[in-house]
Design a protein around this motif. Structure first.
Motif, PDB file in Angstrom:
ATOM      1  N   GLU A  45       0.827  -1.204   0.000  1.00 42.25           N
ATOM      2  CA  GLU A  45       0.000   0.000   0.000  1.00 42.25           C
ATOM      3  C   GLU A  45       0.865   1.259   0.000  1.00 42.25           C
ATOM      4  O   GLU A  45       0.599   2.217  -0.724  1.00 42.25           O
ATOM      5  CB  GLU A  45      -0.927   0.000   1.216  1.00 42.25           C
ATOM      6  N   ASN A  48       2.286   2.123  -3.326  1.00 43.56           N
ATOM      7  CA  ASN A  48       1.276   2.302  -4.376  1.00 43.56           C
ATOM      8  C   ASN A  48       1.475   1.293  -5.511  1.00 43.56           C
ATOM      9  O   ASN A  48       1.530   1.649  -6.691  1.00 43.56           O
ATOM     10  CB  ASN A  48       1.316   3.738  -4.916  1.00 43.56           C
ATOM     11  N   GLU A  50       0.667  -1.210  -8.251  1.00 42.28           N
ATOM     12  CA  GLU A  50      -0.479  -1.399  -9.143  1.00 42.28           C
ATOM     13  C   GLU A  50      -0.658  -2.861  -9.535  1.00 42.28           C
ATOM     14  O   GLU A  50      -1.793  -3.337  -9.683  1.00 42.28           O
ATOM     15  CB  GLU A  50      -0.295  -0.547 -10.396  1.00 42.28           C
ATOM     16  N   GLN A  71      -5.881  -3.534  -1.573  1.00 45.88           N
ATOM     17  CA  GLN A  71      -6.775  -2.493  -2.041  1.00 45.88           C
ATOM     18  C   GLN A  71      -7.261  -2.838  -3.446  1.00 45.88           C
ATOM     19  O   GLN A  71      -6.589  -3.540  -4.203  1.00 45.88           O
ATOM     20  CB  GLN A  71      -6.050  -1.144  -2.079  1.00 45.88           C
ATOM     21  N   ARG A  72      -8.425  -2.296  -3.782  1.00 45.10           N
ATOM     22  CA  ARG A  72      -9.026  -2.600  -5.077  1.00 45.10           C
ATOM     23  C   ARG A  72      -8.150  -2.155  -6.239  1.00 45.10           C
ATOM     24  O   ARG A  72      -8.188  -2.729  -7.322  1.00 45.10           O
ATOM     25  CB  ARG A  72     -10.387  -1.891  -5.157  1.00 45.10           C
ATOM     26  N   GLU A  73      -7.330  -1.119  -6.021  1.00 44.00           N
ATOM     27  CA  GLU A  73      -6.499  -0.586  -7.095  1.00 44.00           C
ATOM     28  C   GLU A  73      -5.340  -1.507  -7.459  1.00 44.00           C
ATOM     29  O   GLU A  73      -4.754  -1.388  -8.530  1.00 44.00           O
ATOM     30  CB  GLU A  73      -5.937   0.790  -6.706  1.00 44.00           C
ATOM     31  N   THR A  74      -4.970  -2.410  -6.552  1.00 38.35           N
ATOM     32  CA  THR A  74      -3.870  -3.339  -6.819  1.00 38.35           C
ATOM     33  C   THR A  74      -4.417  -4.600  -7.468  1.00 38.35           C
ATOM     34  O   THR A  74      -5.246  -5.291  -6.899  1.00 38.35           O
ATOM     35  CB  THR A  74      -3.137  -3.717  -5.520  1.00 38.35           C
ATOM     36  N   ARG A  75      -3.929  -4.896  -8.660  1.00 37.59           N
ATOM     37  CA  ARG A  75      -4.372  -6.096  -9.373  1.00 37.59           C
ATOM     38  C   ARG A  75      -3.315  -7.183  -9.267  1.00 37.59           C
ATOM     39  O   ARG A  75      -2.131  -6.900  -9.083  1.00 37.59           O
ATOM     40  CB  ARG A  75      -4.675  -5.778 -10.838  1.00 37.59           C
ATOM     41  N   PHE A 118      -5.266  -1.526 -17.163  1.00 34.26           N
ATOM     42  CA  PHE A 118      -4.999  -0.234 -16.543  1.00 34.26           C
ATOM     43  C   PHE A 118      -5.187   0.914 -17.544  1.00 34.26           C
ATOM     44  O   PHE A 118      -5.645   1.995 -17.162  1.00 34.26           O
ATOM     45  CB  PHE A 118      -3.591  -0.200 -15.947  1.00 34.26           C
ATOM     46  N   LYS A 121      -8.792   1.439 -17.667  1.00 32.86           N
ATOM     47  CA  LYS A 121      -9.239   2.010 -16.405  1.00 32.86           C
ATOM     48  C   LYS A 121      -8.994   3.511 -16.342  1.00 32.86           C
ATOM     49  O   LYS A 121      -9.793   4.258 -15.759  1.00 32.86           O
ATOM     50  CB  LYS A 121      -8.491   1.317 -15.258  1.00 32.86           C
ATOM     51  N   LYS A 122      -7.910   3.963 -16.941  1.00 30.42           N
ATOM     52  CA  LYS A 122      -7.545   5.374 -16.835  1.00 30.42           C
ATOM     53  C   LYS A 122      -8.188   6.252 -17.896  1.00 30.42           C
ATOM     54  O   LYS A 122      -7.987   7.460 -17.908  1.00 30.42           O
ATOM     55  CB  LYS A 122      -6.019   5.518 -16.875  1.00 30.42           C
ATOM     56  N   ASP A 160     -15.491  -3.376 -13.942  1.00 32.90           N
ATOM     57  CA  ASP A 160     -15.197  -1.964 -14.176  1.00 32.90           C
ATOM     58  C   ASP A 160     -15.416  -1.518 -15.613  1.00 32.90           C
ATOM     59  O   ASP A 160     -15.272  -0.342 -15.922  1.00 32.90           O
ATOM     60  CB  ASP A 160     -13.749  -1.653 -13.784  1.00 32.90           C
TER      61      ASP A 160
END
Length: 239
Positions: A45, A48, A50, A71-75, A118, A121-122, A160
């Protein structure tokens, strides 16, 4: 685009091999490598991360359990020597599942799949609609694409993003739009939601069998939550 990644594996040889693969992949930035999930818990975390290359069978805390704490942001891309974990891996929404021994081609294919996720996603979440002209615009691959409503067969929601299946097209169009947003923007009853993951164009329905709508080789389930609306529509045209 680059991805900040980390590796967790309790086998030194496997850890070093994955590190060498990451370093030869231009869009990956190695931000940490760990011999246990417990050792990585706080840093994933903080740094950060990814994308995480994660072994499954490890002492103390296995990869499947650890993935549920992220966290949801980490795949995650799972790496393991045991194929019995494949189904469980996809249940926790992994990007991919690599079976050891892993060669670089397999690694790169999985990493590219993560990169595409990603990038999608962005993209800005936007959809412009103009029903008078029978088309919508959707953002896909950093382009604004026009799709004729009359060409849409069905739409599949995948957490998503959406897959929009077009008549006579071999591949769906991917776009980062929520199912609810798309459902709200499409005209009803021309388009009806038949399942939490599917919206269909009613005029394209040609076969319904055992509570499923059939499009070629694809079978779309009609869930209890939506069956009244779709069958009320169908019954209006049933002899």
């Amino acid at each position: 685009m680059t991805l900040r990644c980390a590796i967790i594996d309790d086998e030194p040889l496997a850890l070093n091999l994955m590190e060498s693969y990451v370093k030869k992949t231009p869009f990956l930035i190695l931000c940490g490598k760990y011999n246990s999930a417990a050792a990585a818990l706080n840093e994933i975390e903080e740094k950060n991360i990814e994308l995480l290359f994660l072994d499954i069978q490890m002492p103390d805390l296995n990869g499947l359990e650890f993935s549920k704490m992220l966290q949801r942001e980490t795949r995650v891309i799972f790496t393991t020597a045991f194929d019995q974990y494949a189904i469980e891996g996809f249940k926790v929404n992994a990007i991919d599942y690599l079976l050891k021994p892993i060669n670089y081609d397999e690694f790169l294919t999985a990493a590219n799949k993560a990169l595409q996720w990603f990038m999608l996603k962005k993209q800005p979440q936007a959809t412009e609609t103009t029903f008078d002209n029978d088309f919508i615009y959707v953002k896909s691959d950093y382009k604004l694409k026009q799709i004729k409503l009359s060409d849409i067969l069905y739409i599949e929601g995948l957490k998503d993003y959406l897959k929009i299946y077009i008549e006579n097209e071999s591949k769906p169009i991917l776009s980062l739009i929520s199912m609810k947003s798309m459902e709200d923007r499409l005209p009803s009853p021309r388009f009806l939601r038949v399942h939490r993951s599917y919206i269909v164009q009613t005029s394209k329905i040609t076969i319904i069998e055992k509570g499923q709508i059939i499009f070629g080789k694809t079978r779309i389930p009609i869930s209890d939550s939506y069956k009244d609306e779709i069958f009320n529509y169908i019954n209006r045209y049933t002899l």
